[in-house]
Design a protein around this motif. Structure first.
Motif, PDB file in Angstrom:
ATOM      1  N   MET A 117     -21.135  29.654 117.502  1.00 18.92           N
ATOM      2  CA  MET A 117     -21.168  28.194 117.529  1.00 18.92           C
ATOM      3  C   MET A 117     -22.155  27.694 118.572  1.00 18.92           C
ATOM      4  O   MET A 117     -22.911  26.743 118.338  1.00 18.92           O
ATOM      5  CB  MET A 117     -19.759  27.648 117.779  1.00 18.92           C
ATOM      6  CG  MET A 117     -18.811  27.872 116.615  1.00 18.92           C
ATOM      7  SD  MET A 117     -17.065  27.640 117.045  1.00 18.92           S
ATOM      8  CE  MET A 117     -17.017  25.913 117.482  1.00 18.92           C
ATOM      9  N   THR A 169     -16.971  34.125 117.500  1.00 18.86           N
ATOM     10  CA  THR A 169     -17.146  32.874 116.762  1.00 18.86           C
ATOM     11  C   THR A 169     -17.657  31.780 117.684  1.00 18.86           C
ATOM     12  O   THR A 169     -18.568  31.020 117.328  1.00 18.86           O
ATOM     13  CB  THR A 169     -15.816  32.443 116.128  1.00 18.86           C
ATOM     14  OG1 THR A 169     -15.389  33.432 115.201  1.00 18.86           O
ATOM     15  CG2 THR A 169     -15.961  31.113 115.397  1.00 18.86           C
ATOM     16  N   LYS A 207     -11.869  25.053 116.004  1.00 15.17           N
ATOM     17  CA  LYS A 207     -12.344  25.906 114.918  1.00 15.17           C
ATOM     18  C   LYS A 207     -11.164  26.506 114.176  1.00 15.17           C
ATOM     19  O   LYS A 207     -10.258  27.089 114.779  1.00 15.17           O
ATOM     20  CB  LYS A 207     -13.231  27.032 115.459  1.00 15.17           C
ATOM     21  CG  LYS A 207     -13.862  27.892 114.380  1.00 15.17           C
ATOM     22  CD  LYS A 207     -14.833  27.094 113.522  1.00 15.17           C
ATOM     23  CE  LYS A 207     -15.527  27.962 112.469  1.00 15.17           C
ATOM     24  NZ  LYS A 207     -16.437  27.160 111.615  1.00 15.17           N
ATOM     25  N   ASP A 256     -22.794  28.729 113.532  1.00 17.14           N
ATOM     26  CA  ASP A 256     -21.514  28.360 112.935  1.00 17.14           C
ATOM     27  C   ASP A 256     -21.184  26.953 113.417  1.00 17.14           C
ATOM     28  O   ASP A 256     -21.521  26.576 114.545  1.00 17.14           O
ATOM     29  CB  ASP A 256     -20.424  29.351 113.363  1.00 17.14           C
ATOM     30  CG  ASP A 256     -19.221  29.336 112.442  1.00 17.14           C
ATOM     31  OD1 ASP A 256     -19.159  28.455 111.552  1.00 17.14           O
ATOM     32  OD2 ASP A 256     -18.324  30.189 112.599  1.00 17.14           O
ATOM     33  N   ASP A 257     -20.522  26.186 112.572  1.00  9.87           N
ATOM     34  CA  ASP A 257     -20.205  24.795 112.908  1.00  9.87           C
ATOM     35  C   ASP A 257     -18.797  24.667 113.460  1.00  9.87           C
ATOM     36  O   ASP A 257     -17.874  25.386 113.037  1.00  9.87           O
ATOM     37  CB  ASP A 257     -20.333  23.902 111.678  1.00  9.87           C
ATOM     38  CG  ASP A 257     -21.772  23.721 111.241  1.00  9.87           C
ATOM     39  OD1 ASP A 257     -22.635  23.522 112.119  1.00  9.87           O
ATOM     40  OD2 ASP A 257     -22.039  23.785 110.024  1.00  9.87           O
ATOM     41  N   ALA A 258     -18.619  23.740 114.381  1.00 13.85           N
ATOM     42  CA  ALA A 258     -17.283  23.387 114.856  1.00 13.85           C
ATOM     43  C   ALA A 258     -16.620  22.455 113.841  1.00 13.85           C
ATOM     44  O   ALA A 258     -17.300  21.705 113.135  1.00 13.85           O
ATOM     45  CB  ALA A 258     -17.374  22.703 116.213  1.00 13.85           C
ATOM     46  N   ASP A 259     -15.301  22.523 113.780  1.00 16.21           N
ATOM     47  CA  ASP A 259     -14.560  21.585 112.935  1.00 16.21           C
ATOM     48  C   ASP A 259     -14.379  20.244 113.646  1.00 16.21           C
ATOM     49  O   ASP A 259     -14.175  19.216 113.007  1.00 16.21           O
ATOM     50  CB  ASP A 259     -13.188  22.165 112.562  1.00 16.21           C
ATOM     51  CG  ASP A 259     -13.317  23.424 111.733  1.00 16.21           C
ATOM     52  OD1 ASP A 259     -14.226  23.480 110.883  1.00 16.21           O
ATOM     53  OD2 ASP A 259     -12.524  24.359 111.927  1.00 16.21           O
TER      54      ASP A 259
END
Length: 223
Positions: free
Chosen positions: A49, A45, A11, A54-57
């Motif tokens: 996730m 964060t 992230k 929230d999205d992970a990279d």
């Protein structure tokens, strides 16, 4: 079955500030895991996730075997409502609703059966020691009582996963200890998988495992 499973999460926030990379975690039913770390390292964060907020990279998150990445917003919301319970530092209890009404809210989002929701709310309130307070209003409760209501609300729909963000941060040490013991017992009795993020060593001490979050991922802390 692993209730929570992540592999190789990364992230980045802002333009190029990397919070963490290569993060892997598994949590099984009935297990309580505490995640500690310095401020700003990304504990909240990570919790977001795991909740699909929230999205992970990079990497993958699975809740009861379901990968969150491919899900659209509607399907993620449904999974979150049905399988995840939340406990927050600030309680997020609605003051002008009764305790029964507050606890029944997750059920109201899943099913229109209000009578069943009320009955189940009463059962879970009894489990947290507030069985005779269901018709009281939340505005009249102490901090410790509010957090017990928050735990009841997190448990009422029998989620597979419980996520707690600094759940005792607003409580005095004695009250915090009672609330933590209650949460730990509830996780075991319900067979939920729980992740708590915290700065507090006392909070972490109730966990089955304690992990330190750094930029390189999660490291076990012996104890």
């Amino acid at each position: 079955m692993r209730a929570i499973e992540t592999c190789g999460l990364a992230k980045t926030v802002g333009i190029d500030r990397e919070l963490f990379t290569g993060l892997s975690l598994t949590v099984t039913p009935g297990e309580l895991v505490a995640i500690t770390g310095e401020s700003g390292v990304g504990k909240s964060t990570l919790l977001n996730m795991l909740a699909g907020l929230d999205d992970a990279d990079a990497g993958e998150i699975r809740i009861e075997g379901v990968a969150l990445g491919p899900l659209n917003d509607e399907t993620r919301t449904k999974l979150r409502r049905e399988r995840i319970g939340f406990v927050f530092q600030a309680f997020h209890i609605l003051p002008y609703l009764t305790l029964e009404q507050n606890v029944a809210l997750p059920l109201a989002l899943i099913s229109p059966d209000s009578a069943a929701a009320k009955a189940q709310a009463g059962v879970v309130l009894a489990e947290v020691g507030l069985g005779d307070r269901g018709r009281d209003y939340a505005r009249d409760l102490s901090g410790g009582e509010l957090q017990r209501v928050a735990i009841a609300r997190a448990l009422v729909h029998r989620p597979a996963v419980i996520l707690a963000d600094e759940p005792t941060g607003n409580l005095d040490p004695e009250t915090a200890g009672r609330v933590l013991d209650l949460l730990a017992r509830a996780v075991k009795s319900r067979g939920a998988a729980a992740v708590i993020v915290t700065h507090s060593a006392a909070t972490a001490a109730v966990a089955d495992r304690v992990l330190m979050l750094t930029a390189r991922g999660l490291t076990p802390i012996d104890g």
